[in-house]
Design a protein around this motif. Structure first.
Motif, PDB file in Angstrom:
ATOM      1  N   LEU A 152      53.736 122.328   2.823  1.00 23.22           N
ATOM      2  CA  LEU A 152      52.854 121.218   3.158  1.00 23.22           C
ATOM      3  C   LEU A 152      52.624 120.320   1.950  1.00 23.22           C
ATOM      4  CD1 LEU A 152      50.050 123.228   5.026  1.00 23.22           C
ATOM      5  CD2 LEU A 152      51.792 121.806   6.113  1.00 23.22           C
ATOM      6  N   VAL A 153      52.566 119.017   2.192  1.00 26.68           N
ATOM      7  CA  VAL A 153      52.043 118.049   1.212  1.00 26.68           C
ATOM      8  C   VAL A 153      50.805 117.463   1.887  1.00 26.68           C
ATOM      9  CG1 VAL A 153      52.515 116.002  -0.182  1.00 26.68           C
ATOM     10  CG2 VAL A 153      54.382 117.579   0.383  1.00 26.68           C
ATOM     11  N   PRO A 154      49.644 118.095   1.732  1.00 27.17           N
ATOM     12  CA  PRO A 154      48.487 117.750   2.566  1.00 27.17           C
ATOM     13  C   PRO A 154      47.860 116.390   2.262  1.00 27.17           C
ATOM     14  CG  PRO A 154      48.278 119.961   1.612  1.00 27.17           C
ATOM     15  CD  PRO A 154      49.371 119.252   0.886  1.00 27.17           C
ATOM     16  N   THR A 155      48.048 115.885   1.046  1.00 21.49           N
ATOM     17  CA  THR A 155      47.363 114.659   0.621  1.00 21.49           C
ATOM     18  C   THR A 155      48.381 113.573   0.299  1.00 21.49           C
ATOM     19  OG1 THR A 155      45.668 116.070  -0.394  1.00 21.49           O
ATOM     20  CG2 THR A 155      45.644 113.729  -0.973  1.00 21.49           C
ATOM     21  N   GLY A 156      48.299 112.431   1.010  1.00 20.63           N
ATOM     22  CA  GLY A 156      49.248 111.352   0.757  1.00 20.63           C
ATOM     23  C   GLY A 156      50.675 111.797   0.998  1.00 20.63           C
ATOM     24  N   GLN A 157      50.905 112.464   2.102  1.00 19.42           N
ATOM     25  CA  GLN A 157      52.182 113.124   2.381  1.00 19.42           C
ATOM     26  C   GLN A 157      53.368 112.189   2.186  1.00 19.42           C
ATOM     27  OE1 GLN A 157      54.503 112.924   5.160  1.00 19.42           O
ATOM     28  NE2 GLN A 157      55.306 114.983   5.382  1.00 19.42           N
ATOM     29  N   ASN A 158      54.417 112.721   1.604  1.00 15.73           N
ATOM     30  CA  ASN A 158      55.673 112.002   1.423  1.00 15.73           C
ATOM     31  C   ASN A 158      56.630 112.455   2.522  1.00 15.73           C
ATOM     32  OD1 ASN A 158      57.952 110.714   0.472  1.00 15.73           O
ATOM     33  ND2 ASN A 158      58.038 111.811  -1.468  1.00 15.73           N
ATOM     34  N   PRO A 159      56.994 111.554   3.469  1.00 15.60           N
ATOM     35  CA  PRO A 159      57.004 110.097   3.356  1.00 15.60           C
ATOM     36  C   PRO A 159      55.897 109.361   4.115  1.00 15.60           C
ATOM     37  CG  PRO A 159      58.450 110.730   5.135  1.00 15.60           C
ATOM     38  CD  PRO A 159      57.870 112.014   4.591  1.00 15.60           C
ATOM     39  N   THR A 160      55.128 110.019   4.983  1.00 18.89           N
ATOM     40  CA  THR A 160      54.300 109.297   5.950  1.00 18.89           C
ATOM     41  C   THR A 160      53.001 108.757   5.371  1.00 18.89           C
ATOM     42  OG1 THR A 160      53.067 111.248   6.703  1.00 18.89           O
ATOM     43  CG2 THR A 160      55.203 110.814   7.767  1.00 18.89           C
ATOM     44  N   GLY A 161      52.585 109.249   4.192  1.00 18.86           N
ATOM     45  CA  GLY A 161      51.308 108.830   3.625  1.00 18.86           C
ATOM     46  C   GLY A 161      50.097 109.452   4.287  1.00 18.86           C
ATOM     47  N   SER A 162      50.288 110.356   5.234  1.00 10.65           N
ATOM     48  CA  SER A 162      49.163 110.958   5.956  1.00 10.65           C
ATOM     49  C   SER A 162      48.397 111.930   5.058  1.00 10.65           C
ATOM     50  CB  SER A 162      49.660 111.693   7.204  1.00 10.65           C
ATOM     51  OG  SER A 162      50.540 112.745   6.844  1.00 10.65           O
ATOM     52  N   THR A 163      47.106 112.079   5.334  1.00 13.40           N
ATOM     53  CA  THR A 163      46.254 113.005   4.597  1.00 13.40           C
ATOM     54  C   THR A 163      45.499 113.894   5.578  1.00 13.40           C
ATOM     55  OG1 THR A 163      45.967 111.549   2.688  1.00 13.40           O
ATOM     56  CG2 THR A 163      44.260 113.205   3.049  1.00 13.40           C
ATOM     57  N   GLN A 164      45.596 115.194   5.375  1.00 12.62           N
ATOM     58  CA  GLN A 164      44.884 116.132   6.233  1.00 12.62           C
ATOM     59  C   GLN A 164      43.398 116.153   5.862  1.00 12.62           C
ATOM     60  OE1 GLN A 164      46.703 119.991   5.853  1.00 12.62           O
ATOM     61  NE2 GLN A 164      48.714 119.290   6.565  1.00 12.62           N
ATOM     62  N   GLY A 165      42.540 115.985   6.864  1.00 16.29           N
ATOM     63  CA  GLY A 165      41.110 116.112   6.642  1.00 16.29           C
ATOM     64  C   GLY A 165      40.708 117.569   6.470  1.00 16.29           C
ATOM     65  N   THR A 166      39.449 117.795   6.126  1.00 18.70           N
ATOM     66  CA  THR A 166      38.965 119.151   5.874  1.00 18.70           C
ATOM     67  C   THR A 166      39.161 120.059   7.085  1.00 18.70           C
ATOM     68  OG1 THR A 166      37.316 118.278   4.338  1.00 18.70           O
ATOM     69  CG2 THR A 166      36.957 120.502   5.178  1.00 18.70           C
ATOM     70  N   GLN A 167      38.794 119.590   8.283  1.00 12.32           N
ATOM     71  CA  GLN A 167      38.924 120.429   9.465  1.00 12.32           C
ATOM     72  C   GLN A 167      40.376 120.713   9.780  1.00 12.32           C
ATOM     73  OE1 GLN A 167      36.264 121.961  11.015  1.00 12.32           O
ATOM     74  NE2 GLN A 167      37.972 123.135  11.893  1.00 12.32           N
ATOM     75  N   ARG A 168      41.251 119.725   9.581  1.00 14.60           N
ATOM     76  CA  ARG A 168      42.686 119.956   9.832  1.00 14.60           C
ATOM     77  C   ARG A 168      43.206 121.056   8.915  1.00 14.60           C
ATOM     78  NH1 ARG A 168      46.869 116.915  12.177  1.00 14.60           N
ATOM     79  NH2 ARG A 168      45.162 116.416  13.607  1.00 14.60           N
ATOM     80  N   ARG A 169      42.782 121.058   7.664  1.00 10.58           N
ATOM     81  CA  ARG A 169      43.226 122.102   6.736  1.00 10.58           C
ATOM     82  C   ARG A 169      42.668 123.465   7.153  1.00 10.58           C
ATOM     83  NH1 ARG A 169      44.029 119.069   0.982  1.00 10.58           N
ATOM     84  NH2 ARG A 169      44.048 116.960   1.831  1.00 10.58           N
TER      85      ARG A 169
END
Length: 552
Positions: free
Chosen positions: A271-288
């Motif tokens: 996982l790249v949870p923060t600023g994911q490469n390539p999509t730029g998505s970030t998992q919030g606290t509940q998602r994690r």
């Protein structure tokens, strides 16, 4: 359970804004670093052993111990024995010891007397200020012998341990406890040659040829390629604006068919949870939390690759909505007022919520200091760290001595933890401004009838969904053909974006949409705006839309 919707990270969706307050306790804030440093004692000079246990707070010992996940290790990893030469180095710290046993070159034959580097003075962090007012720090060959520093070239440029130098292990251990405060006591840090090397090391330690590992549907291509070269394939899990969808992860693992896949159920998740490469998505606290709960349910090892963790940004609001984003109007983007406020604003890491010891966190200086340093570290339970350290011993050994010495001089002796966190606040602000500049250009130049995007909450990337169903060739060409045609149209406008297909976790899977990735990390502001304008022109040409007309 019905499958979740396919990835569609666009249509004006807002990036996740779920940065729940950090659980960093007050005694581990920067004001409490002295309590950590009081326990830090280096164990010697050349090739000294530096283990994280020597550098943790006393409070850490009151925590429970982790579970033992060594049963997940491959035969290759379990078979590694400690290097006899590395083990013998422990005797070098004995007073009066004359070494005739190890192959350590004499520092008298290192053709370097000192290395000097110019670093920021005080809070003058801008490139122009660093150039104009740089403070020169010097690393001498025999600073340790002369009592002027805790690290010098005679040690840094010689052979060392697979953990990395004790000096840098101390610093990253303290940093990890300050920022993440792991919930179990037997965690440890090992220095790495950046995160890509660390991930390849994890693959070889946990997966055999023919195995699968779990990744986002669109994943960091170097990670996917690292697996393919080892005969280890990725299984892609669908995504939304917060990244990996937990329900689809659960569905894939619950229904895993070993006969159909010709492989065991995967247990390693990348996982790249923060600023994911390539999509730029970030998992919030509940998602994690939801994904970690599934990791417990399916007994997964979680690789938390976090090069963009400190590049978490304020929520973007368009200037057209009356917001002051501070990018082009001369005002500054709001920033945390204190270090405690900065730490509290960060979405909690997987490491900070891991009660089992199943998370392996990969940290790197690549995105916050310099990629060419080739220096980072991993954090996980001490038993797994010991196996990964043995892997280091017979491969990369440790990051470059030049890199470790320069980073130690900057981070420890010049900045300290507090000033380093000030630096992170600074670059967070700078990347926020860059993001805002690109997003404002997109709103002006990109035709929304054929493209959409989500303002990223972290990182360096902006992910465009190109609405291929509106392309003149739709129905006559497949997705990859349309993607290439649009890509070539952008190239013809002398602008380069990355194809979404370069990031497929499963190239043979069903990918009905066209995506392109842009970065706001490198180009100057004017060039960035011009590049987006050219991208918009390419879309208009490719889709047969009217040319852009500048309005007053």
């Amino acid at each position: 359970m019905p499958p979740p919707p396919a990835v569609d990270i666009d249509v004006g969706a807002e990036a996740v804004d779920d940065n729940s307050p950090s659980t960093t306790p007050a005694y581990l804030t920067v004001l409490g670093v002295d309590e950590l440093r009081a326990n830090s004692v280096f164990s010697g000079g050349i090739a000294a052993v530096g283990l994280s246990d020597a550098f943790k707070s006393k409070t850490n010992g009151k925590k429970p111990t982790s579970k033992d996940f060594t049963y997940r290790l491959t035969l290759e990893s379990r078979s590694r024995q400690p290097s006899p030469l590395k083990q013998a180095a422990q005797y070098l710290s004995r007073k009066g010891m004359i070494s005739l046993g190890g192959g350590l070159p004499s520092s008298a034959y290192f053709p370097f007397d000192h290395v000097s580097v110019g670093v920021p003075r005080g809070d003058l962090f801008s490139e122009s200020d660093i150039h104009k007012y740089a403070h020169n720090v010097t690393i001498g060959k025999h600073d340790m012998k002369e009592g002027t520093s805790a690290y010098d070239l005679s040690v840094a440029l010689n052979y060392g341990q697979g953990t990395g130098s004790p000096q840098m292990v101390r610093w990253v251990t303290e940093h990890t406890e300050i920022v993440h405060n792991p919930l179990y006591q037997n965690w440890a840090c090992v220095m790495t040659v950046g995160s890509t090397s660390a991930f390849e090391m994890c693959l070889r330690s946990f997966c055999n040829r023919g195995d699968y590992f779990i990744a986002d549907e669109y994943a960091f291509c170097s990670a996917v390629e690292a697996g393919r070269g080892l005969g280890i394939n990725a299984v892609g899990i669908r995504m939304d604006s917060e990244g990996m969808i937990p329900s689809h992860l659960d569905e894939v693992l619950t229904n895993w068919d070993e006969k159909a896949r010709e492989a065991k159920k995967p247990f390693l998740i990348y996982l790249v949870p923060t600023g994911q490469n390539p999509t730029g998505s970030t998992q919030g606290t509940q998602r994690r939390k939801d994904i970690y709960a599934l990791a417990q349910k399916h007994d997964l090892i979680v690789i938390e690759d976090e090069p963009y963790y400190f590049l978490q940004m304020d929520k973007y609001v368009s200037p057209s909505a009356g917001s002051n984003n501070g990018s082009n109007n001369g005002n500054s983007t709001p920033a945390p007022k204190t270090i405690d406020e900065f730490l509290a604003s960060l979405t909690p890491s997987y490491l900070s919520m891991d009660i089992d010891g199943r998370v392996i966190r990969l940290d790197s200086f690549s995105k916050v200091i310099a990629p060419g340093s080739r220096c980072g570290w991993l954090t996980t339970s001490s038993k797994i760290c010991e196996r990964l350290m043995r892997h280091n011993e017979v491969t990369v050994q440790a990051p470059s001595g030049f890199s470790q010495a320069i980073l130690f001089k900057l981070l420890d002796e010049h900045w300290g933890h507090g000033k380093y966190l000030d630096w992170l606040v600074h670059i967070r602000k700078e990347y926020t401004l860059r993001r805002n500049t690109m997003l404002e250009a997109c709103e002006k130049y990109i035709p929304r009838e054929v493209a959409s995007w989500t303002p990223p909450a972290a990182g360096m990337f902006l992910w465009f969904r190109v609405k291929s169903e509106r392309h003149p060739a739709f129905g006559r060409k497949n997705m990859l053909e349309m993607e290439h045609e649009i890509f070539e149209a952008v190239i013809d406008q002398k602008t380069l974006l990355a194809k979404g297909s370069w990031f497929f976790a499963e190239p043979e899977g069903d990918h009905p949409d066209v995506y392109l990735r842009a970065t706001f990390a490198a180009a100057e502001e004017g060039a960035m705006v011009e590049g987006i304008k050219r991208f918009g022109n390419a879309l208009r040409i490719s889709f047969g839309l009217p040319a852009f007309t500048e309005t007053a």
